[in-house]
Design an enzyme around this catalytic site. Structure first.
Site, short mmCIF file in Angstrom:
data_model
loop_
_atom_site.label_atom_id
_atom_site.label_comp_id
_atom_site.label_asym_id
_atom_site.label_seq_id
_atom_site.Cartn_x
_atom_site.Cartn_y
_atom_site.Cartn_z
N ARG A 82 0.85 -1.19 -0.07
CA ARG A 82 0.06 0.06 0.23
C ARG A 82 0.91 1.38 -0.05
NH1 ARG A 82 -4.62 0.15 4.54
NH2 ARG A 82 -2.63 0.78 5.97
N LYS A 184 -2.84 6.29 1.53
CA LYS A 184 -2.31 6.82 2.81
C LYS A 184 -1.50 8.08 2.85
CE LYS A 184 -2.37 4.66 7.39
NZ LYS A 184 -3.31 5.34 8.10
N GLU A 220 -16.09 6.50 4.72
CA GLU A 220 -15.30 5.93 5.98
C GLU A 220 -15.15 7.14 7.13
OE1 GLU A 220 -11.34 5.09 5.26
OE2 GLU A 220 -11.21 6.43 3.87
#
Ligand code: PLP
Ligand code: COI
Length: 343
Positions: A82, A184, A220
């Site tokens: 990721r 992220k 989210e």
């Protein structure tokens, strides 16, 4: 090896300086060999890219002590992958995935005395971070970067541990369609701070963000994905290109389906379905959040109350929580490759 003398059971989710961190620098088109250091500070040019154009990405994973005394990490390969994706999206040179895993091993090993003991409820939070150190004044990617991993022992992310929390539907957007919500990057979190302070001032633990385009579908929270249990016992979770692909959620979906035999559905979830009472349990999931139960979602004054109530986690989420945390701490056998031993 003797553990540090800490009151492990009362740790919150806070930073404390531990013994060693890993640092590698990128210059002239290559990452250097990297090293462990005791220096927890960084000296930067005032013109470093990270300070101006926010080239910064990070990761979060945890290390645990198992019942038989081993130190393990949970699926660090997925964090490595990721972080490569995050770096590419911000035009940063990816830190190679195999080196990421080795660096995690080195840092955790060097700070083994800080890995909370089995059964303490705490864990060692591992925070890889990468940022532009190179100088830029016109808008463009920098040509120098630092990759760093530090660790800090942590307890529960939300005060009260596994007690249900009350959250609100935010009036702000977290991530645009085709934006950066699925990586992220620190910039996503900067966006969420103003809404978070407002939510806290109003007495809520977190914000739930809706999709930015229609403001009708669940996305989210600022730091976790959402999972819901419907009246048939099916696990339902939002599908969206602008949320972070949570490693915890991917693991929960697998465990729900393969270990517990549950039905699992990833789809768009209109907030109207929550008002209609379709879901009996709700929770936030992530490395920091683990599974944190939702008690009430406040949608502009209208309360969505989960039948699981405000006292404890509902039975289905509890079963998922027990299975996942059992696997993470080595008490329950995990699927092959999930538990990475630090030797
Ligand atoms: N969503 C956001 C915005 C997060 O910050 C996190 C935390 O990492 C998650 C979801 C959960 O992801 P993971 O389970 O990989 O920690
Ligand atoms: C994590 O769960 O690792 C995160 O990065 C989320 C953040 C809220 C601490």
């Amino acid at each position: 090896m003797e553990k540090k003398d800490l009151d492990w059971g009362s740790l919150g989710f806070e930073y404390r300086v531990t013994d060693k961190r890993y640092v590698s620098n990128y210059k002239d088109g290559a990452w250097d060999e990297g090293t462990l250091t005791s220096d927890d500070t960084i000296t930067l040019s005032e013109d470093a890219g990270v300070l101006h154009y926010s080239q910064a990405v990070f990761e979060g994973l945890k290390a645990y002590t198992t019942q038989d005394g081993r130190t393990v990490c949970f699926r660090p390969d997925l964090n490595a992958e990721r972080m490569v994706d995050s770096a590419k999206r911000l035009e940063m040179p990816p830190f190679p995935a195999d080196r990421f895993i080795k660096a995690v091993e080195e840092v955790v090993k060097a700070n083994e005395a800080w890995v909370p003991p089995f059964g303490s409820g705490a864990s060692l939070y591992v925070r890889p971070v990468m940022f532009a150190t190179g100088k830029v004044i016109g808008v463009k990617p920098a040509d120098e970067y630092q990759f760093r991993i530090f660790v800090t022992p942590v307890g529960p992310y939300f005060k009260g541990g596994a007690k249900p929390i009350v959250v609100k539907i935010s009036d702000f957007d977290r991530a645009a369609p085709h934006g950066t919500g699925n990586i992220k990057a620190g910039l996503n979190y900067a966006m969420s701070l103003h809404p978070l302070v407002i939510a806290h001032d109003e007495g809520f633990a977190e914000n739930i963000f809706l999709d930015a385009k229609t403001r009708t579908k669940l996305e989210e929270t600022g730091g976790a994905n959402i999972i819901l249990i419907d009246r048939e016992g099916t696990l339902v979770t939002p599908k969206s290109d602008s949320i972070l692909p949570s490693i915890t959620k991917r693991s929960i979906l697998y465990v729900a389906q393969e270990t517990l035999g549950m039905k699992v559905v990833e789809r768009e979830i209109p907030i109207s379905e929550l008002h209609e009472g379709k879901f009996v349990e709700g929770g936030l999931c992530g490395t920091a959040a683990v599974i944190s139960p939702l008690g009430i979602i406040n949608d502009h004054g209208k309360e969505i109350k989960f039948e699981s109530g405000m006292e404890k986690m509902g039975p289905v989420l509890q079963k998922l929580y027990d299975t996942l945390t059992g696997m993470q701490s080595g008490a329950i056998e995990a699927p092959a490759g999930w538990i990475h031993e630090i030797k």
